[in-house]
Write a protein that holds these residues in place. Structure first.
Motif, PDB file in Angstrom:
ATOM      1  N   LEU A  81      33.105 -36.355 -39.031  1.00  0.00           N
ATOM      2  CA  LEU A  81      32.089 -37.268 -39.572  1.00  0.00           C
ATOM      3  C   LEU A  81      30.752 -36.558 -39.760  1.00  0.00           C
ATOM      4  CD1 LEU A  81      33.011 -40.370 -37.432  1.00  0.00           C
ATOM      5  CD2 LEU A  81      33.097 -40.262 -39.921  1.00  0.00           C
ATOM      6  N   ASP A  82      30.419 -35.696 -38.803  1.00  0.00           N
ATOM      7  CA  ASP A  82      29.178 -34.924 -38.916  1.00  0.00           C
ATOM      8  C   ASP A  82      29.198 -34.072 -40.183  1.00  0.00           C
ATOM      9  OD1 ASP A  82      28.106 -35.916 -36.645  1.00  0.00           O
ATOM     10  OD2 ASP A  82      28.611 -34.204 -35.363  1.00  0.00           O
ATOM     11  N   LEU A  83      30.345 -33.426 -40.393  1.00  0.00           N
ATOM     12  CA  LEU A  83      30.478 -32.572 -41.579  1.00  0.00           C
ATOM     13  C   LEU A  83      30.175 -33.357 -42.845  1.00  0.00           C
ATOM     14  CD1 LEU A  83      33.724 -30.458 -41.078  1.00  0.00           C
ATOM     15  CD2 LEU A  83      31.421 -29.606 -41.441  1.00  0.00           C
ATOM     16  N   LEU A  84      30.780 -34.533 -42.927  1.00  0.00           N
ATOM     17  CA  LEU A  84      30.622 -35.360 -44.122  1.00  0.00           C
ATOM     18  C   LEU A  84      29.171 -35.815 -44.278  1.00  0.00           C
ATOM     19  CD1 LEU A  84      32.715 -36.150 -46.159  1.00  0.00           C
ATOM     20  CD2 LEU A  84      33.119 -38.282 -44.935  1.00  0.00           C
ATOM     21  N   ARG A  85      28.579 -36.198 -43.177  1.00  0.00           N
ATOM     22  CA  ARG A  85      27.213 -36.710 -43.221  1.00  0.00           C
ATOM     23  C   ARG A  85      26.225 -35.604 -43.627  1.00  0.00           C
ATOM     24  NH1 ARG A  85      23.877 -36.817 -38.946  1.00  0.00           N
ATOM     25  NH2 ARG A  85      25.669 -36.448 -37.614  1.00  0.00           N
ATOM     26  N   ILE A  86      26.371 -34.444 -42.990  1.00  0.00           N
ATOM     27  CA  ILE A  86      25.450 -33.340 -43.301  1.00  0.00           C
ATOM     28  C   ILE A  86      25.675 -32.868 -44.739  1.00  0.00           C
ATOM     29  CG2 ILE A  86      24.651 -31.056 -42.584  1.00  0.00           C
ATOM     30  CD1 ILE A  86      24.314 -32.679 -40.201  1.00  0.00           C
ATOM     31  N   ALA A  87      26.944 -32.849 -45.157  1.00  0.00           N
ATOM     32  CA  ALA A  87      27.243 -32.430 -46.537  1.00  0.00           C
ATOM     33  C   ALA A  87      26.532 -33.357 -47.519  1.00  0.00           C
ATOM     34  CB  ALA A  87      28.748 -32.444 -46.772  1.00  0.00           C
ATOM     35  N   GLU A 120      28.550 -44.506 -52.008  1.00  0.00           N
ATOM     36  CA  GLU A 120      28.703 -45.169 -53.297  1.00  0.00           C
ATOM     37  C   GLU A 120      30.022 -44.688 -53.909  1.00  0.00           C
ATOM     38  OE1 GLU A 120      26.794 -47.480 -54.304  1.00  0.00           O
ATOM     39  OE2 GLU A 120      24.989 -47.212 -53.071  1.00  0.00           O
ATOM     40  N   LYS A 121      30.529 -45.465 -54.856  1.00  0.00           N
ATOM     41  CA  LYS A 121      31.833 -45.097 -55.461  1.00  0.00           C
ATOM     42  C   LYS A 121      31.733 -43.793 -56.252  1.00  0.00           C
ATOM     43  CE  LYS A 121      35.570 -48.127 -56.383  1.00  0.00           C
ATOM     44  NZ  LYS A 121      35.668 -49.325 -55.628  1.00  0.00           N
ATOM     45  N   GLY A 122      32.734 -42.933 -56.101  1.00  0.00           N
ATOM     46  CA  GLY A 122      32.839 -41.758 -56.951  1.00  0.00           C
ATOM     47  C   GLY A 122      31.927 -40.592 -56.629  1.00  0.00           C
ATOM     48  N   VAL A 123      31.229 -40.642 -55.521  1.00  0.00           N
ATOM     49  CA  VAL A 123      30.337 -39.519 -55.231  1.00  0.00           C
ATOM     50  C   VAL A 123      31.029 -38.392 -54.468  1.00  0.00           C
ATOM     51  CG1 VAL A 123      28.269 -40.954 -55.228  1.00  0.00           C
ATOM     52  CG2 VAL A 123      29.425 -40.462 -53.079  1.00  0.00           C
ATOM     53  N   LEU A 124      32.210 -38.699 -53.917  1.00  0.00           N
ATOM     54  CA  LEU A 124      32.931 -37.655 -53.199  1.00  0.00           C
ATOM     55  C   LEU A 124      33.907 -36.990 -54.159  1.00  0.00           C
ATOM     56  CD1 LEU A 124      33.891 -39.324 -49.791  1.00  0.00           C
ATOM     57  CD2 LEU A 124      32.188 -37.558 -50.184  1.00  0.00           C
ATOM     58  N   SER A 125      33.821 -35.687 -54.302  1.00  0.00           N
ATOM     59  CA  SER A 125      34.811 -35.037 -55.151  1.00  0.00           C
ATOM     60  C   SER A 125      36.151 -35.063 -54.417  1.00  0.00           C
ATOM     61  CB  SER A 125      34.357 -33.627 -55.516  1.00  0.00           C
ATOM     62  OG  SER A 125      34.746 -32.733 -54.526  1.00  0.00           O
ATOM     63  N   PRO A 126      37.264 -35.083 -55.179  1.00  0.00           N
ATOM     64  CA  PRO A 126      38.574 -35.429 -54.618  1.00  0.00           C
ATOM     65  C   PRO A 126      38.996 -34.691 -53.350  1.00  0.00           C
ATOM     66  CG  PRO A 126      38.690 -35.179 -57.002  1.00  0.00           C
ATOM     67  CD  PRO A 126      37.299 -34.800 -56.620  1.00  0.00           C
ATOM     68  N   GLY A 127      38.740 -33.388 -53.266  1.00  0.00           N
ATOM     69  CA  GLY A 127      39.282 -32.662 -52.114  1.00  0.00           C
ATOM     70  C   GLY A 127      38.441 -32.725 -50.855  1.00  0.00           C
ATOM     71  N   VAL A 128      37.270 -33.351 -50.930  1.00  0.00           N
ATOM     72  CA  VAL A 128      36.303 -33.246 -49.842  1.00  0.00           C
ATOM     73  C   VAL A 128      36.828 -33.797 -48.522  1.00  0.00           C
ATOM     74  CG1 VAL A 128      34.121 -34.196 -49.013  1.00  0.00           C
ATOM     75  CG2 VAL A 128      34.219 -33.061 -51.198  1.00  0.00           C
ATOM     76  N   ILE A 129      37.435 -34.977 -48.592  1.00  0.00           N
ATOM     77  CA  ILE A 129      37.890 -35.597 -47.348  1.00  0.00           C
ATOM     78  C   ILE A 129      38.975 -34.767 -46.678  1.00  0.00           C
ATOM     79  CG2 ILE A 129      39.172 -37.573 -46.450  1.00  0.00           C
ATOM     80  CD1 ILE A 129      37.325 -39.350 -47.900  1.00  0.00           C
ATOM     81  N   SER A 130      39.944 -34.319 -47.454  1.00  0.00           N
ATOM     82  CA  SER A 130      41.004 -33.530 -46.811  1.00  0.00           C
ATOM     83  C   SER A 130      40.454 -32.208 -46.294  1.00  0.00           C
ATOM     84  CB  SER A 130      42.198 -33.286 -47.731  1.00  0.00           C
ATOM     85  OG  SER A 130      41.898 -33.580 -49.041  1.00  0.00           O
ATOM     86  N   TYR A 131      39.452 -31.683 -46.958  1.00  0.00           N
ATOM     87  CA  TYR A 131      38.851 -30.428 -46.491  1.00  0.00           C
ATOM     88  C   TYR A 131      38.161 -30.626 -45.138  1.00  0.00           C
ATOM     89  CZ  TYR A 131      36.244 -26.037 -46.625  1.00  0.00           C
ATOM     90  OH  TYR A 131      35.722 -24.809 -46.315  1.00  0.00           O
ATOM     91  N   CYS A 132      37.359 -31.680 -45.047  1.00  0.00           N
ATOM     92  CA  CYS A 132      36.702 -31.993 -43.762  1.00  0.00           C
ATOM     93  C   CYS A 132      37.747 -32.207 -42.677  1.00  0.00           C
ATOM     94  CB  CYS A 132      35.881 -33.275 -43.861  1.00  0.00           C
ATOM     95  SG  CYS A 132      34.380 -33.106 -44.792  1.00  0.00           S
ATOM     96  N   ALA A 133      38.793 -32.956 -43.032  1.00  0.00           N
ATOM     97  CA  ALA A 133      39.843 -33.261 -42.055  1.00  0.00           C
ATOM     98  C   ALA A 133      40.512 -31.977 -41.594  1.00  0.00           C
ATOM     99  CB  ALA A 133      40.859 -34.207 -42.662  1.00  0.00           C
TER     100      ALA A 133
END
Length: 400
Positions: free
Chosen positions: A249-255, A222-235
């Motif tokens: 992707l696993d990291l993001l899903r489990i998080a 959903e929109k806005g549920v990821l805090s800004p740094g999350v994607i770059s952190y997973c990456a």
DNA sequence: TGTCCACTGGAAGGGAGGGCTT
DNA sequence: AAGCCCTCCCTTCCAGTGGACA
């Protein structure tokens, strides 16, 4: 089952088995493979392809994607059929042929039984069915190196020479391997046939992983549920880890699962950190849980040695303890040769560290260490070893 | 420099368990 | 029912070996 996570629109999208419409940063590889495979639409045999790249570099996704597109372009699979086999899941020669066969043979009464036939018979039955319709069969062998490790190259020999016997149809092989060196050990004839075309999938870098995660997360969350740094952190975490997109992707899903369970409305880096630990622990406990009881007993022997102030033991120490505890447990005792083999299997699984070391006159053996404290806790809590609760005392009185 | 230890690692083969064929 | 076949797990046998020690 269908309990909805309020943060997630579609969880399936984050699963590694999901094949997206777009595969960012793999355009070049897709183009190359499509060019090779395209002739199959006019019943011309494409060259065999060998795809090489580390885990999570998109090999399987790209190949499956191309298979899907091929099916779309080819009405009713009139000109070509696309067959996918994962050689890690199906890892015996018979199993591989059985799976290929039963994807080709549509008539259920004529299908190959899952055991019972001789390989020769499966070979010839398969050849017969492949040749029934004038068609190109593209057979994908994922994790092909696994099968080779276990079974040698007989099956590749069959699959790469089958075209010589076929009168109408043709078979093309796409091999996928994590290990770039696996062809070194193949018979030269098979090696050249299998690797007519070679395509390398390089690991993703941080920026590319970010793109992939962004694409998927837009669809998944959903929109806005990821805090800004999350994607770059997973990456960043996954880029350290050999550029493994599956891992990212696993990291993001489990998080997101963890956030949901905590009733948090936003997924943060803390959730990702937690997810990272969880993934690592789950992997270890899954491996330990599914060991055979003999392997568990060997591992238990290593744990006992570690606890008895012998953190770096050798094969002989482990075998002595093993022999003793299998007597207490009243289980059969394997030979030292077999136990040595189990030790090297445990090492390959990463549960223990064992390196061959020579002590000169004192001989040559493995120096063995336990991988982590978690392993110790896991194995000690196994029901198999209930009887060993007070082993330390037993040892003092009866061992040696 | 040669010896010798405590294994390693490869190979061959056995037998139990699954299941097909005749 | 007897005879096959494949796979898995295991045993038996044995040549090979790194390096401390005499």
């Amino acid at each position: 089952m269908d309990k909805r996570n309020p943060l997630v629109k579609n969880k399936r999208i984050l699963q590694s088995s999901y094949i997206p419409e777009q595969l960012p940063h793999r355009e070049e590889q897709i183009k190359e493979i499509v060019e090779i495979v395209a002739p199959s639409l006019t019943k011309d045999k494409p060259s065999n392809i060998l795809i090489i790249g580390k885990t999570g570099t998109g090999k399987t996704a790209v190949v499956k994607y191309i298979g899907k597109e091929l099916k779309k372009a080819d009405d009713n699979e009139e000109n070509c059929s696309f067959i996918y086999i994962n050689c890690e899941v199906v890892d015996t020669p018979y199993g591989i042929l059985y799976n290929i066969g039963n994807q080709i043979i549509k008539d259920e009464t004529k299908s190959i039984p899952f055991t019972g036939w001789s390989l020769d018979r499966v070979f010839s039955e398969l050849t017969k069915y492949v040749d029934k319709e004038n068609k190109i069969y593209i057979i994908v062998l994922d994790e092909i190196d696994r099968s080779f490790q276990k079974n040698g190259d007989d099956i590749f020999y069959f699959l790469t020479t089958i075209n010589e016997v076929l009168e109408q149809s043709k078979v093309s092989i796409i091999g996928i391997s994590n290990n770039p060196k696996f062809t070194d050990f193949l018979d030269p004839k098979i090696k050249s046939r299998l690797g007519e075309e070679k395509i390398i999938f390089p690991p993703y870098n941080t920026v590319q992983l970010e793109d992939i995660l962004k694409d998927r997360s837009e669809e998944a969350f959903e929109k806005g549920v990821l805090s800004p740094g999350v994607i770059s952190y997973c990456a960043a975490l996954s880029a350290q880890d050999m550029g493994d997109a599956r891992r990212a992707l696993d990291l993001l899903r489990i998080a997101s699962d963890i956030a949901e369970r905590n009733n948090d409305s936003i997924i943060t880096e803390a959730h990702v950190k937690y997810a990272k630990n969880k993934i690592e622990l789950d992997a270890v406990s899954e491996v330990v849980r599914t060991l055979t009881s003999q392997s568990k007993t060997v591992l238990m022997s290593i744990v006992i040695n570690t606890e008895n102030d012998n953190p770096t033991m050798n094969t002989g120490d482990v075998f002595a303890t093993y022999k003793h505890i299998s007597e207490i447990l009243e289980t059969s005792t394997l030979t030292q040769r077999r136990v040595a083999g189990l030790i090297s299997e445990l090492d390959m699984m990463g549960i223990i560290h064992a390196r061959v070391k020579s002590f000169g006159r004192a001989g040559r053996t493995r120096e063995i260490e336990l991988g982590s404290k978690e392993v110790m806790d896991l194995i000690k809590s196994d029901v198999l070893f209930k009887k060993l609760k007070n082993y330390k005392n037993v040892k003092q009185t009866t061992l040696i």
